[in-house]
Design a protein around this motif. Structure first.
Motif, PDB file in Angstrom:
ATOM      1  N   LYS A 210      43.567  41.876  36.462  1.00  0.00           N
ATOM      2  CA  LYS A 210      42.485  42.830  36.647  1.00  0.00           C
ATOM      3  C   LYS A 210      42.212  43.511  35.307  1.00  0.00           C
ATOM      4  CE  LYS A 210      43.188  43.755  41.556  1.00  0.00           C
ATOM      5  NZ  LYS A 210      43.359  44.804  42.603  1.00  0.00           N
ATOM      6  N   LEU A 211      41.030  43.284  34.768  1.00  0.00           N
ATOM      7  CA  LEU A 211      40.705  43.783  33.444  1.00  0.00           C
ATOM      8  C   LEU A 211      39.940  45.102  33.525  1.00  0.00           C
ATOM      9  CD1 LEU A 211      39.674  40.554  31.497  1.00  0.00           C
ATOM     10  CD2 LEU A 211      41.948  41.506  31.926  1.00  0.00           C
ATOM     11  N   SER A 212      40.483  46.127  32.853  1.00  0.00           N
ATOM     12  CA  SER A 212      39.829  47.428  32.801  1.00  0.00           C
ATOM     13  C   SER A 212      38.752  47.429  31.720  1.00  0.00           C
ATOM     14  CB  SER A 212      40.858  48.514  32.498  1.00  0.00           C
ATOM     15  OG  SER A 212      41.878  48.541  33.489  1.00  0.00           O
ATOM     16  N   GLN A 213      37.933  48.444  31.737  1.00  0.00           N
ATOM     17  CA  GLN A 213      36.930  48.608  30.683  1.00  0.00           C
ATOM     18  C   GLN A 213      37.628  48.817  29.342  1.00  0.00           C
ATOM     19  OE1 GLN A 213      34.293  51.830  31.674  1.00  0.00           O
ATOM     20  NE2 GLN A 213      33.419  50.760  33.447  1.00  0.00           N
ATOM     21  N   TRP A 214      36.959  48.415  28.258  1.00  0.00           N
ATOM     22  CA  TRP A 214      37.533  48.624  26.936  1.00  0.00           C
ATOM     23  C   TRP A 214      36.418  49.005  25.956  1.00  0.00           C
ATOM     24  CZ3 TRP A 214      36.742  43.762  28.998  1.00  0.00           C
ATOM     25  CH2 TRP A 214      35.928  42.896  28.252  1.00  0.00           C
ATOM     26  N   GLY A 215      36.824  49.563  24.838  1.00  0.00           N
ATOM     27  CA  GLY A 215      35.860  49.909  23.797  1.00  0.00           C
ATOM     28  C   GLY A 215      35.142  51.220  24.051  1.00  0.00           C
ATOM     29  N   TRP A 216      34.436  51.671  23.039  1.00  0.00           N
ATOM     30  CA  TRP A 216      33.723  52.947  23.076  1.00  0.00           C
ATOM     31  C   TRP A 216      32.653  52.983  24.173  1.00  0.00           C
ATOM     32  CZ3 TRP A 216      34.439  57.592  20.928  1.00  0.00           C
ATOM     33  CH2 TRP A 216      33.364  58.489  20.926  1.00  0.00           C
ATOM     34  N   TYR A 217      32.022  51.837  24.429  1.00  0.00           N
ATOM     35  CA  TYR A 217      30.912  51.788  25.378  1.00  0.00           C
ATOM     36  C   TYR A 217      31.318  51.324  26.777  1.00  0.00           C
ATOM     37  CZ  TYR A 217      28.121  52.340  21.168  1.00  0.00           C
ATOM     38  OH  TYR A 217      27.591  52.811  19.997  1.00  0.00           O
ATOM     39  N   GLY A 218      32.595  51.253  27.033  1.00  0.00           N
ATOM     40  CA  GLY A 218      33.056  50.845  28.361  1.00  0.00           C
ATOM     41  C   GLY A 218      32.700  49.415  28.698  1.00  0.00           C
ATOM     42  N   ASN A 219      33.025  48.499  27.789  1.00  0.00           N
ATOM     43  CA  ASN A 219      32.714  47.088  28.005  1.00  0.00           C
ATOM     44  C   ASN A 219      33.520  46.531  29.177  1.00  0.00           C
ATOM     45  OD1 ASN A 219      31.081  47.024  25.607  1.00  0.00           O
ATOM     46  ND2 ASN A 219      32.982  47.001  24.439  1.00  0.00           N
ATOM     47  N   ILE A 220      32.921  45.568  29.860  1.00  0.00           N
ATOM     48  CA  ILE A 220      33.599  44.975  31.021  1.00  0.00           C
ATOM     49  C   ILE A 220      33.638  43.453  30.914  1.00  0.00           C
ATOM     50  CG2 ILE A 220      32.894  46.849  32.552  1.00  0.00           C
ATOM     51  CD1 ILE A 220      30.815  44.910  33.761  1.00  0.00           C
ATOM     52  N   MET A 221      34.527  42.862  31.679  1.00  0.00           N
ATOM     53  CA  MET A 221      34.591  41.408  31.814  1.00  0.00           C
ATOM     54  C   MET A 221      33.467  41.006  32.777  1.00  0.00           C
ATOM     55  SD  MET A 221      35.447  38.378  33.314  1.00  0.00           S
ATOM     56  CE  MET A 221      36.097  38.898  34.896  1.00  0.00           C
ATOM     57  N   HIS A 222      32.421  40.413  32.239  1.00  0.00           N
ATOM     58  CA  HIS A 222      31.232  40.133  33.047  1.00  0.00           C
ATOM     59  C   HIS A 222      31.043  38.634  33.276  1.00  0.00           C
ATOM     60  CE1 HIS A 222      26.814  40.647  34.111  1.00  0.00           C
ATOM     61  NE2 HIS A 222      27.410  41.585  34.816  1.00  0.00           N
ATOM     62  N   ASN A 223      32.083  37.830  33.009  1.00  0.00           N
ATOM     63  CA  ASN A 223      31.983  36.378  33.194  1.00  0.00           C
ATOM     64  C   ASN A 223      31.879  36.010  34.670  1.00  0.00           C
ATOM     65  OD1 ASN A 223      32.342  34.903  30.526  1.00  0.00           O
ATOM     66  ND2 ASN A 223      34.012  36.384  30.434  1.00  0.00           N
ATOM     67  N   LYS A 224      31.331  34.824  34.893  1.00  0.00           N
ATOM     68  CA  LYS A 224      31.243  34.266  36.243  1.00  0.00           C
ATOM     69  C   LYS A 224      31.423  32.755  36.125  1.00  0.00           C
ATOM     70  CE  LYS A 224      27.719  37.783  37.153  1.00  0.00           C
ATOM     71  NZ  LYS A 224      27.756  38.245  35.757  1.00  0.00           N
ATOM     72  N   PHE A 225      32.674  32.316  36.045  1.00  0.00           N
ATOM     73  CA  PHE A 225      32.902  30.877  35.966  1.00  0.00           C
ATOM     74  C   PHE A 225      34.209  30.504  36.650  1.00  0.00           C
ATOM     75  CE2 PHE A 225      34.728  32.364  31.868  1.00  0.00           C
ATOM     76  CZ  PHE A 225      35.978  31.784  31.891  1.00  0.00           C
ATOM     77  N   CYS A 226      34.267  29.244  37.026  1.00  0.00           N
ATOM     78  CA  CYS A 226      35.443  28.689  37.693  1.00  0.00           C
ATOM     79  C   CYS A 226      35.708  27.316  37.089  1.00  0.00           C
ATOM     80  CB  CYS A 226      35.206  28.579  39.198  1.00  0.00           C
ATOM     81  SG  CYS A 226      36.503  27.698  40.103  1.00  0.00           S
ATOM     82  N   ILE A 227      36.968  27.061  36.730  1.00  0.00           N
ATOM     83  CA  ILE A 227      37.369  25.779  36.138  1.00  0.00           C
ATOM     84  C   ILE A 227      38.273  25.057  37.135  1.00  0.00           C
ATOM     85  CG2 ILE A 227      38.397  24.649  34.133  1.00  0.00           C
ATOM     86  CD1 ILE A 227      38.314  27.594  32.881  1.00  0.00           C
ATOM     87  N   ILE A 228      37.937  23.819  37.449  1.00  0.00           N
ATOM     88  CA  ILE A 228      38.699  23.045  38.428  1.00  0.00           C
ATOM     89  C   ILE A 228      39.252  21.786  37.778  1.00  0.00           C
ATOM     90  CG2 ILE A 228      38.571  21.747  40.597  1.00  0.00           C
ATOM     91  CD1 ILE A 228      36.403  23.711  41.503  1.00  0.00           C
ATOM     92  N   ASP A 229      40.566  21.657  37.820  1.00  0.00           N
ATOM     93  CA  ASP A 229      41.263  20.457  37.321  1.00  0.00           C
ATOM     94  C   ASP A 229      40.931  20.129  35.872  1.00  0.00           C
ATOM     95  OD1 ASP A 229      42.490  20.182  39.769  1.00  0.00           O
ATOM     96  OD2 ASP A 229      41.072  18.701  40.528  1.00  0.00           O
ATOM     97  N   LEU A 230      40.517  21.135  35.101  1.00  0.00           N
ATOM     98  CA  LEU A 230      40.155  20.941  33.691  1.00  0.00           C
ATOM     99  C   LEU A 230      39.108  19.844  33.488  1.00  0.00           C
ATOM    100  CD1 LEU A 230      43.463  21.375  31.652  1.00  0.00           C
ATOM    101  CD2 LEU A 230      41.475  22.891  31.724  1.00  0.00           C
ATOM    102  N   LYS A 231      38.240  19.684  34.485  1.00  0.00           N
ATOM    103  CA  LYS A 231      37.159  18.705  34.338  1.00  0.00           C
ATOM    104  C   LYS A 231      35.851  19.162  34.973  1.00  0.00           C
ATOM    105  CE  LYS A 231      38.316  15.913  38.433  1.00  0.00           C
ATOM    106  NZ  LYS A 231      38.675  14.565  38.923  1.00  0.00           N
ATOM    107  N   THR A 232      35.899  20.190  35.821  1.00  0.00           N
ATOM    108  CA  THR A 232      34.701  20.692  36.484  1.00  0.00           C
ATOM    109  C   THR A 232      34.564  22.183  36.221  1.00  0.00           C
ATOM    110  OG1 THR A 232      34.838  19.043  38.255  1.00  0.00           O
ATOM    111  CG2 THR A 232      33.539  21.012  38.707  1.00  0.00           C
ATOM    112  N   VAL A 233      33.345  22.607  35.899  1.00  0.00           N
ATOM    113  CA  VAL A 233      33.065  24.025  35.668  1.00  0.00           C
ATOM    114  C   VAL A 233      31.913  24.463  36.567  1.00  0.00           C
ATOM    115  CG1 VAL A 233      32.278  25.766  34.023  1.00  0.00           C
ATOM    116  CG2 VAL A 233      33.862  23.976  33.284  1.00  0.00           C
ATOM    117  N   ILE A 234      32.110  25.587  37.263  1.00  0.00           N
ATOM    118  CA  ILE A 234      31.040  26.228  38.028  1.00  0.00           C
ATOM    119  C   ILE A 234      30.691  27.517  37.288  1.00  0.00           C
ATOM    120  CG2 ILE A 234      30.345  27.202  40.239  1.00  0.00           C
ATOM    121  CD1 ILE A 234      32.752  25.669  41.481  1.00  0.00           C
ATOM    122  N   SER A 235      29.444  27.679  36.904  1.00  0.00           N
ATOM    123  CA  SER A 235      29.041  28.886  36.186  1.00  0.00           C
ATOM    124  C   SER A 235      27.613  29.249  36.563  1.00  0.00           C
ATOM    125  CB  SER A 235      29.163  28.688  34.667  1.00  0.00           C
ATOM    126  OG  SER A 235      28.256  27.697  34.217  1.00  0.00           O
ATOM    127  N   GLY A 236      27.231  30.492  36.252  1.00  0.00           N
ATOM    128  CA  GLY A 236      25.875  30.930  36.551  1.00  0.00           C
ATOM    129  C   GLY A 236      25.815  32.418  36.789  1.00  0.00           C
TER     130      GLY A 236
END
Length: 273
Positions: A210-236
């Motif tokens: 669980k990633l907390s906000q960081w930096g002066w501006y309260g940056n967040i982890m905003h990624n949306k991806f899933c890696i399956i078997d190191l060969k398939t990626v779901i992103s968007g």
């Protein structure tokens, strides 16, 4: 898949053996093999005809095979042709003949860094740059939750999820099921009220960050991806939340080893934050 001229010449002798040898394939059959991967040739009264082939004089089966191997060399078509040809042939042979044939092909292509392996009862080409040549991608704008579930259920070894907000209990249960099957399931989410109120007990089932906000501006982890078997990626744009099912969202499902490894590198960096 890119083979050297010497290797192509050796392969053509194995694909277009002389009549009386085994496995022998007629001209029309050879044309059918290559047409399966996008070539559009015809075998007629004058023999082989098609793009780049002379219409004035016929060529031998071996000359045709070599010409077409050279035409598709260095492309995903070559890999597809080899896999189609080998899987078709193996279905026509007994076990000893099949083993002998696969051994012959592997002796030919191994010096160029490739080999044929049987995975889940199907022969595939493995080796240098196989996954770098071609990325298969499909975009989805509807039934996104179902598309994600379909990919999760195909997973055999690993599922790594980096999703800003994850409150969808249905997707959560799919990951729990895979974790109970022994897969390595890891999840990275934001450490905030949205995920806390969602009530999903990630740490009870998976390796969770669980990633907390960081930096002066309260940056967040905003990624949306899933890696399956190191060969398939779901992103968007799609967060794995209940609400996301009713938004205008999209995902891409991409298949490619090199691409998946790039996402995996980023996943590892996020774990270190």
């Amino acid at each position: 898949m890119n083979l050297k001229p010497f290797t192509l010449n050796e392969l053509k002798d194995l694909i277009a053996v002389e009549q009386g040898e085994s496995p022998y394939y007629s001209g029309p059959k050879l044309v059918k093999f290559f047409n399966q991967v996008g070539i559009r040739d015809v075998y007629g009264p004058r023999g082989f005809t098609g793009d780049g082939l002379s219409s004035k004089s016929s060529i031998s089966r071996k000359a045709y095979a070599l010409n077409r191997l050279e035409k598709i060399n260095g492309s995903i078509q070559f890999k597809n042709f080899m896999e189609y040809f080998v899987n078709y042939l193996s279905s026509q042979l007994d076990l000893d003949e099949e083993t002998e044939f696969i051994t012959k092909i592997n002796k030919i292509i191994k010096l160029d860094g490739y080999s044929i392996e049987k995975i889940d009862e199907k022969y595939i080409i493995t080796g240098v740059e196989i996954y770098d040549e071609y990325i298969e991608a499909k975009v989805h704008f509807e039934d996104i939750q179902k598309q994600i579930i379909d990919e999760i259920r195909k997973a055999k070894y690993t599922i790594w999820v980096a999703i800003a907000w994850f409150t969808d209990e249905i997707l959560f249960k799919e990951l729990v099921s895979k974790s109970k099957q022994g897969l390595n399931v890891q999840v990275i989410i934001c450490d905030d009220q949205i995920n806390t109120k969602g009530g999903l007990q990630f740490k009870d089932y998976f390796e969770t960050y669980k990633l907390s906000q960081w930096g002066w501006y309260g940056n967040i982890m905003h990624n949306k991806f899933c890696i399956i078997d190191l060969k398939t990626v779901i992103s968007g744009s799609y967060n794995w939340t209940k609400k996301a099912q009713y938004n205008a969202e999209s995902i891409e499902v991409k298949h490619g080893r090199d691409l998946a490894e790039q996402y995996a590198d980023e996943f590892m960096k996020l774990k270190g934050k």
